[in-house]
Enzyme design. Structure first.
Site, short mmCIF file in Angstrom:
data_model
loop_
_atom_site.label_atom_id
_atom_site.label_comp_id
_atom_site.label_asym_id
_atom_site.label_seq_id
_atom_site.Cartn_x
_atom_site.Cartn_y
_atom_site.Cartn_z
N GLU A 1 90.70 60.13 102.69
CA GLU A 1 89.97 59.46 101.64
C GLU A 1 90.11 57.95 101.78
O GLU A 1 89.16 57.20 101.62
CB GLU A 1 90.58 59.91 100.30
CG GLU A 1 89.75 59.68 99.10
CD GLU A 1 90.44 60.27 97.86
OE1 GLU A 1 90.38 61.49 97.68
OE2 GLU A 1 91.06 59.50 97.11
N GLY B 1 97.54 60.81 101.44
CA GLY B 1 97.31 60.08 100.20
C GLY B 1 97.80 58.65 100.27
O GLY B 1 98.01 58.09 101.34
N ILE B 2 97.99 58.06 99.09
CA ILE B 2 98.44 56.68 98.96
C ILE B 2 99.90 56.69 98.55
O ILE B 2 100.34 57.59 97.87
CB ILE B 2 97.58 55.95 97.91
CG1 ILE B 2 96.15 55.80 98.42
CG2 ILE B 2 98.17 54.60 97.55
CD1 ILE B 2 95.27 54.94 97.52
N GLY B 3 100.64 55.66 98.95
CA GLY B 3 102.01 55.53 98.47
C GLY B 3 103.01 55.49 99.61
O GLY B 3 102.66 55.57 100.79
N ASN B 4 104.29 55.34 99.23
CA ASN B 4 105.29 55.11 100.26
C ASN B 4 105.56 56.34 101.12
O ASN B 4 105.84 56.22 102.31
CB ASN B 4 106.58 54.54 99.66
CG ASN B 4 107.23 55.48 98.66
OD1 ASN B 4 106.76 56.61 98.45
ND2 ASN B 4 108.29 55.02 98.03
N ASN C 1 96.55 57.90 86.63
CA ASN C 1 95.37 57.36 87.31
C ASN C 1 94.21 58.33 87.39
O ASN C 1 93.07 57.93 87.52
CB ASN C 1 95.75 56.93 88.73
CG ASN C 1 96.92 55.98 88.75
OD1 ASN C 1 97.97 56.28 89.29
ND2 ASN C 1 96.74 54.84 88.11
#
Lengths: 550, 550
Positions: B328, B303-306, B418
């Site tokens: 994705e 996924g996205i993020g740190n 989101n």
């Protein structure tokens, strides 16, 4: 054929011999030397063994060997003593007949049972903390078994190389091919993967029912990264063989069975189920009229129960021709659907007819067999195929909430009924995801004590992202394209029972007001009251609360 | 080329002409006569129009036309008057840049926005009740659009035959082929289906970034019953063309854009995100050691993020070779992963680099292009492919409950952040479904005011049937094969923050006791207290309650 070391330990009872039908059905000569009596096998099962059975929705399961094991445990009073007590880890594609599974549960012989079950004693054991149960999407259970996810803590069998997830597979067959492959009975379920995963295989050849050779389509089940596409674009497409390939060396015993599948009558229709079916058939007509569905619909999936019976019964008489069915299980009403000629082709992983239905089916087997196909549950419930084919999926939940989350498994959030089954396989991936339920259910003191439309489902198996249509005897809510704030009033207005509409709208309105006030109004809730209908039910036996806040 | 009747109404500004690069990139001569200025187009958009944009995770979206529409609305003060007010129904594969989407939201120009968004003004509008929003599995959004599910109530356009779900598609391109087909920018997303669904098409050719021709694999999107298998068995397999086929007659204007994708820096790593990554990489090593994963793993989704950055960063240096990625969206850390040679091939539906990342990528485009492939979100997130390939899926939820249900969308059950994105596409279908989160988050008054391990998730997007692994900086809980009663103690013990462990175990123990007593102990809960941490949070700004019962 090389005998496995284990095989030498199985005593061969001389008191009974196989029937002529058995000798005709078992076409691999080497298996005849493995003919055994269930009573001889029963003592071989050790406490803690990992056992897989064939069977799905109470058909095609082994009867002789499980019964003999239960007899052995009971007659020797093994469960009374912790040192002799036997509890097994039991894996079956779905449910099996109560005379075996429920009896094992009543004798406290089940330590663990995945992924679906039906039976009073089994669910009692699960909810009393004696049986570890986890329900799982039925399409995923077989792969998770072959991945070794269920056998992470299984002790390594001494003689087993490589380490197999199961010690035993006990499966019913209606014939055995020259290669020693297994022709199943009226279900496929997880049998291919259970056989693939087992160290030792016991086959029960059922000679009381016809050989169903030709009814099944068995594809090979590969593990990633070696999986291949399922090249199916129509319900009648075949991608495999008519029998389940196995390694004959792992077959340790072959039994003869004459016990029928212990099915009961189908659930009778009610005025409510007919009203639901009527709303639904009207909806399908409307979709055809606006061009969102072809005139012969798209392949149908239909669950079990009286609503499903009413829907299929309605379609059997109904306005659609050349209908296709891609489903998990076929019930009696499908016979009529086939007979009226409206249903062109049906595929499933199991045929669960009533005893009378099976009699009719087996007597007319030649007439039906070219319009039916049974596949493994990994294929029948495959997201790949459900999505590609654009299935119309219809299932019954316990309850649906005002935003479109559904509970299919746990009453009051905690008490397991039967398990998830394939509901979420179908509802997530279908073109049209439909849930149908009566708007209320009775309690001891109140004929409408339980509303099936609730503010916040007490357990969530299908999410708001998965459901398109909710229908009760009150009406049909079309949720497609609606936001949560649009969904709630529609579900309450169309689907809730009049005795609960006011309460539910008040919940929604107050939640909306409170949540908008704090800038959190996307899916409005009063969390302090979200479960109040349930706590009232636990305390007062009805969901009819006096007020949302004191 | 035949001009559409509509096209004749578009004024052609003579003040600006296309650049040489534009003329080179737009290889279909007929399109040059459709060259237009965004300011000329802006007034044509009517209140209530259904509009689709290209774009995904803030890249590859149209900038010129949406900005001109906002300028037009703002400079003419249209929103002040109900008679001139314009609100649009906006459909984009996922999020787009804040300078367009957030600006539209700030101007109250969005009536409806599906299925995912990022931006303060957009989420404010959603949670204030001004914007109707529904999040949807990203694999399903494009098909539901083409099915007409989002346009059930759309008025039929006069000149439109047949009725299309969208009035407008506004898409960014980096080139246009001789056939008039569209070569996208750094995302594909839902652009093919948005183009397929639109009555009128506006193309913004971005000449400030290189032509990315060859990066994309665009397959045709059929409707059931005519869908075909995706014949992909490896992340690098191609099944389509390098441009999106469209009907050139529907193109009403072609603009030139030089505005970059407005991305920000990637989320910086923290000690927590590194601890989570370290637990996870150790887990993967262990799985390889016991033979449940190949030595180069299986294709990764991240996924996205740190946390995602820390994991990919760790893998870039890490012990696995020839790793494949099927995901994705690709972030900056994937550049390092490619550069160290550990990552062999990556496919996604979008590349979301920081401005520096994009500079590097575009400057070295030739070096990367044979190891990358962008697909539509319908394919990148397809259950069919995620399951077939045996993806390892890793995503961040808001919270996970003690039985393994996760909330990915709504804070305190109601406030939309989101949207669901592709998390449930991947987690439902992956071979290994992993959720990673810090064990707590701060509130204004308490650095650990929010526990991310809760008794009952306040919103459920992924169910207990979908998750295999939960990991926080505290540790990793392996839930595979465990029953709910086994899962809860493991999740609490391994993943919960020490400040909440006692509270959570007490919730579980008391729930177990109460539920077993009434024969309902499968998934023990005290429903009266299930949301108590949240109601305490709303009242007192922390989830640290004094006691479960008064």
């Amino acid at each position: 054929m090389r005998a496995t070391p284990f095989l030498r330990n199985i005593p061969r009872s001389a008191t009974s011999s196989p029937s002529a039908t058995f000798r005709e059905r078992v076409r691999r000569p080497g298996y005849l030397s493995k003919f055994a009596q269930p009573t001889d096998l029963a003592p071989l099962f050790k406490n803690g063994d990992y056992i897989g059975w064939s069977g799905f929705t109470g058909v095609g399961y082994p009867k002789m060997c499980p019964t003999a094991i239960a007899d052995h445990v009971e007659s020797n009073n093994l469960q009374a003593n912790p040192e002799t007590k036997k509890k097994f880890n039991l894996f079956v594609g779905a449910s099996v007949g109560p005379e075996v599974e429920d009896r094992w549960a009543a004798l406290d012989m089940i330590a663990r049972r995945y992924p679906h079950q039906v039976g009073k004693e089994v669910s009692k054991g699960i909810n009393a903390g004696r049986i570890e149960f986890a329900d799982k999407h039925l399409s995923m259970f077989p792969q998770d078994l072959t991945y070794g996810f269920y056998s992470r803590n299984k002790p390594k069998a001494e003689h087993s190389k490589p380490h197999k997830p199961l010690d035993w597979a006990i499966v019913e067959a209606t014939a055995v091919t020259e290669e020693g492959w297994i022709v199943p009975g009226a279900s496929v379920g997880a049998t291919p993967e259970i056989l693939q995963s087992a160290d030792k295989i016991i086959i029960e050849v059922n000679t009381a029912i016809p050989s169903l050779e030709g009814l099944h389509d068995i594809n090979q089940s590969f593990l990633p990264p070696h999986r291949q596409p399922y090249l199916i674009t129509h319900p009648s497409d075949r991608i495999g063989t008519t029998a389940i390939p196995i390694d004959p060396d792992r077959v340790v015993a072959v039994l003869e069975s004459r016990a029928p599948d212990n099915t009961g009558p189908n659930a009778p229709e009610t005025p409510e189920s007919r009203a639901i079916a009527s709303h639904l058939i009207q909806f399908l007509l409307d979709e055809v009229a606006v061009g969102r569905l072809p005139s012969n619909l798209l392949p149908l999936q239909s669950g079990i129960g009286n609503v499903a019976n009413s829907i299929i019964g309605g379609l059997a008489e109904g306005p659609f021709e050349k209908v296709q069915v891609w489903t998990e299980v076929l019930q009696d009403t499908f016979i009529r659907f086939l007979d009226t000629g409206k249903l062109e082709f049906a595929t499933a992983t199991s045929i669960k007819f009533s005893p009378e239905g099976f009699d009719h089916f087996y007597n007319h087997w030649a007439e039906y067999k070219d319009r039916l196909l049974l596949r493994s549950q990994q294929v029948a419930n495959a997201p790949e195929l459900i999505r590609r084919l654009g299935i119309i999926a219809m299932n019954t939940p316990l309850e649906v909430d005002i935003y479109g989350h559904a509970n299919s498994t746990c009453a009051l959030g905690s008490r397991m009924l039967n398990g998830l089954g394939g509901s979420a396989d179908f509802l997530r991936n279908a073109k049209l995801s439909i849930m149908h339920t009566p708007s209320t259910r009775p309690t001891k003191t109140d004929p409408h004590g339980i509303t099936c439309i609730v503010p916040f489902a007490s357990h969530i198996d299908q999410t708001e992202h998965d459901l398109d249509i909710v229908v009760t005897e009150q009406g049909l809510a079309d949720l497609r394209g609606l936001s949560p704030r649009e969904r709630a009033p529609v579900i309450i207005e169309k689907c809730a029972h009049p005795e609960y509409k006011g309460l539910l709208m008040e919940y929604y309105d107050r939640s909306l007001h409170e949540c908008l006030k704090r800038g959190a109004g996307h899916e409005p809730h009063m969390l302090r009251n979200a479960f109040k209908l349930y706590t009232n039910m636990l305390e007062h036996g009805t969901m009819k609360i006096k007020a949302w806040d004191p």
